[in-house]
Design a protein around this motif. Structure first.
Motif, short mmCIF file in Angstrom:
data_model
loop_
_atom_site.label_atom_id
_atom_site.label_comp_id
_atom_site.label_asym_id
_atom_site.label_seq_id
_atom_site.Cartn_x
_atom_site.Cartn_y
_atom_site.Cartn_z
N SER A 136 -106.77 -15.33 -1.88
CA SER A 136 -107.49 -16.44 -2.54
C SER A 136 -106.79 -16.85 -3.82
CB SER A 136 -108.97 -16.13 -2.80
OG SER A 136 -109.23 -14.79 -2.83
N LYS A 137 -106.23 -15.88 -4.57
CA LYS A 137 -105.49 -16.21 -5.80
C LYS A 137 -104.28 -17.07 -5.46
CE LYS A 137 -106.39 -11.76 -7.94
NZ LYS A 137 -105.71 -10.51 -8.32
N LEU A 176 -103.84 -18.94 -2.84
CA LEU A 176 -104.25 -20.27 -2.35
C LEU A 176 -104.60 -21.20 -3.50
CD1 LEU A 176 -106.33 -19.44 0.86
CD2 LEU A 176 -103.98 -20.27 0.69
N GLU A 177 -104.99 -20.59 -4.65
CA GLU A 177 -105.29 -21.42 -5.82
C GLU A 177 -104.03 -22.09 -6.39
OE1 GLU A 177 -107.48 -19.02 -8.61
OE2 GLU A 177 -109.16 -18.83 -7.20
N TYR A 229 -100.26 -20.85 5.34
CA TYR A 229 -101.44 -21.59 4.84
C TYR A 229 -101.08 -23.01 4.44
CZ TYR A 229 -103.45 -17.12 5.51
OH TYR A 229 -103.85 -15.98 6.12
N ASN A 279 -111.29 -24.12 0.83
CA ASN A 279 -112.53 -23.34 0.96
C ASN A 279 -112.29 -21.90 1.39
OD1 ASN A 279 -114.31 -25.24 0.12
ND2 ASN A 279 -114.75 -26.02 2.18
N SER A 307 -110.45 -19.66 0.14
CA SER A 307 -110.54 -18.70 -0.96
C SER A 307 -112.00 -18.40 -1.32
CB SER A 307 -109.76 -19.13 -2.20
OG SER A 307 -109.48 -20.47 -2.21
N LYS A 308 -112.85 -19.43 -1.25
CA LYS A 308 -114.29 -19.22 -1.52
C LYS A 308 -114.88 -18.24 -0.51
CE LYS A 308 -115.09 -23.95 -3.00
NZ LYS A 308 -115.74 -25.18 -2.55
N LEU A 359 -113.29 -16.03 1.28
CA LEU A 359 -112.73 -14.68 1.11
C LEU A 359 -113.43 -13.94 -0.02
CD1 LEU A 359 -108.92 -15.22 1.72
CD2 LEU A 359 -110.63 -14.26 3.27
N GLU A 360 -114.01 -14.69 -0.97
CA GLU A 360 -114.76 -14.04 -2.06
C GLU A 360 -116.05 -13.38 -1.58
OE1 GLU A 360 -115.28 -16.90 -5.19
OE2 GLU A 360 -113.12 -17.04 -5.52
N THR A 382 -120.74 -24.02 1.60
CA THR A 382 -119.30 -23.93 1.88
C THR A 382 -118.95 -24.82 3.06
OG1 THR A 382 -119.63 -21.59 1.41
CG2 THR A 382 -117.41 -22.27 2.05
N TYR A 416 -109.59 -12.90 9.01
CA TYR A 416 -109.24 -12.30 7.71
C TYR A 416 -109.85 -10.92 7.53
CZ TYR A 416 -107.14 -16.74 7.18
OH TYR A 416 -106.35 -17.82 7.42
#
Lengths: 318, 318
Positions: A205-206, A208-209, A241, B203, B205-206, B208-209, B228, B241
């Protein structure tokens, strides 16, 4: 001198002391091809050494016999033949070049091959060097053990992106069917290669940011800093990605190798990125290539993205 | 009555007015199989209607002829034969059951098939219903056009996770080789299926959180809320994932279907999750299954995770 598959087989049979190597930044194809060929040569009574001037990624630890691969040191190694697999250029084998003084047989599938070897078997229609090794072993009527089949399946599957890239041919599928008949369990290989530490998924996720888009969304980049990499062994697959985003033609990953160097990976749908990589001293295939540049992440990113935009403009008008 | 492939072919040839359907929550295998079979039947002079009691995911929009698939309404449809593909239970075809009054031919590869049909061709060793349709078309000496081949390749490739799941056999690979010979471009199909809107990657990353681990890291879950999902058409692939994390045996995705219902997807390495899904009224395969439960995300998650822990404990002692 370019030789046939038959002559390649003869050349191997004629020599007793054989060193097998492949390109640095090893991947599934180079490692799997090395291990499959050396397993056959050893069974055929040859004295074989496996040399590679790089660390072996832990990901490939499941490949049968991988611990036999040594890094070269300053000592010279006596051999009758140096077999270079999956490398299109002599520089790509690093210090093995200086460690071994023997005639060179190069077996490769890269269209960018510089034809540096004494003997070259090149087939750029093959999806992987592993396909060529399988053809060679079949020609030699080798006993394709489950171990050899596992190495070759890994070689082929990784180089065609698990049958998702344009180099996936009907032959690619038929070779893999034969290897399954020899004992390969496709899902076990895929589990090994896909398996990621928890930290890698958390870090995704980091990463992907850092997603950035250029040239009307046709170029997508991600950036992997040294900090993100701290608890992240492998960045394998992260480039997918940006690659799969609708409308993206070229995906580029910038990864801090050390303070002064960046490793750049490129993937494309239509553009030939091997030219782009070559222009920065790298190499690869039309749709998957890479290079290493001096400079900070920001500097390298600006330079490579500008070059990619130029290439895309050329494609549009060409 | 279970019948042979030969009798299945005869049955199709005997009838003039044929309705073809498949399970709700359509996937690549059900849609690809429907389109390939109906293309053959139409070419053979049959009057064919394609019915499906669900929306078609936009992802499959590239499949040749997909716009011919209709949703049933309250009107009764006259037919000589209702062919139900890739569905193991009559409930899985939704309202098509009531719309068509005809003898039922069921062609399926799910081991959990309830044998509800008048005529059943079941082969649970096939990786996909698409494999069975290919065998059927070959038996019928059908002209396998590039369009039919594209539908069948999509059917097979999606149901074996692009050759990464345990159901991938040597035959799976050989069938796909034949389909490539018929004109399939594997990379184009893969690009279509992998392609994701930018919002989906953002989304990710969201989502994955929301990663959560249970039972000593053997169960990993992700949760997709309605928020989401707002700008995210498809959650296809998100389950991979948690699945690929080292040490994870069972991956589960919880997705808010509406205020009162959750859709649950399960993937596993060794545990038979079809039993787990079945215990909640769902179904599927040993390593990929799903179900729909009433309740909030938190309630459903607690219930399903507890049942998964129990199953894993059983596996350990079993």
């Amino acid at each position: 001198m370019e030789i046939t598959l038959e002559s390649t087989a003869e050349l191997l049979l004629q020599h007793a002391n054989i060193v097998v190597t492949a390109h640095i930044h090893p991947d599934g194809d180079s490692l799997g091809s090395m291990l499959a060929l050396s397993a056959y040569l050893t069974a055929a009574g040859k004295n074989v050494r496996l040399l590679l001037d790089d660390e072996i990624p832990k990901l490939y630890g499941f490949l049968p016999g991988i611990n036999a691969i040594e890094q070269p040191d300053s000592r010279k190694i006596k051999a009758d033949l140096l077999v270079i697999l999956d490398a299109s250029d002599l520089e790509r084998i690093g210090r093995v070049k200086d460690a071994v003084d023997a005639p060179i047989l190069n077996i490769d599938h890269h269209v960018s091959n510089t034809k540096f070897a004494d003997y070259l078997f090149l087939d750029s229609r093959s999806a992987a060097t592993g396909e060529i090794i399988l053809r060679l072993l079949k020609f030699l009527k080798a006993d394709i053990t489950a171990a050899i089949a596992t190495s070759l399946y890994t070689a082929i599957a990784t180089d065609c992106g698990f049958f998702r890239y344009a180099n996936t041919s009907a032959d690619t599928m038929r070779y893999c069917a034969e290897l399954i008949d020899c004992g390969v369990k496709p899902h076990l290989i895929s589990e090994e290669l896909e398996s990621k530490p928890l930290s890698s998924i958390v870090n995704l996720s980091k990463i992907l940011e850092t997603l950035d888009l250029f040239y009307d969304g046709k170029i997508a980049t991600i950036t992997v800093t040294a900090e993100t990499m701290a608890d992240n062994e492998s960045t394998e697959g992260f480039i997918n990605y940006p690659r799969i985003i609708e409308g993206v033609e070229v995906a580029i990953m910038f990864k801090a190798a050390d303070n002064a160097t960046c490793r750049v990976s490129m993937r494309s749908k239509r553009l030939d990125v091997s030219k782009l990589a070559l222009s920065f001293g790298g190499g690869g295939h039309a749709k998957a290539a890479g290079c290493t540049l001096n400079g900070s992440l920001a500097e390298v990113k600006a330079k490579v993205v500008a070059a990619a935009i130029k290439e895309l403009q050329g494609m549009k008008h060409g």
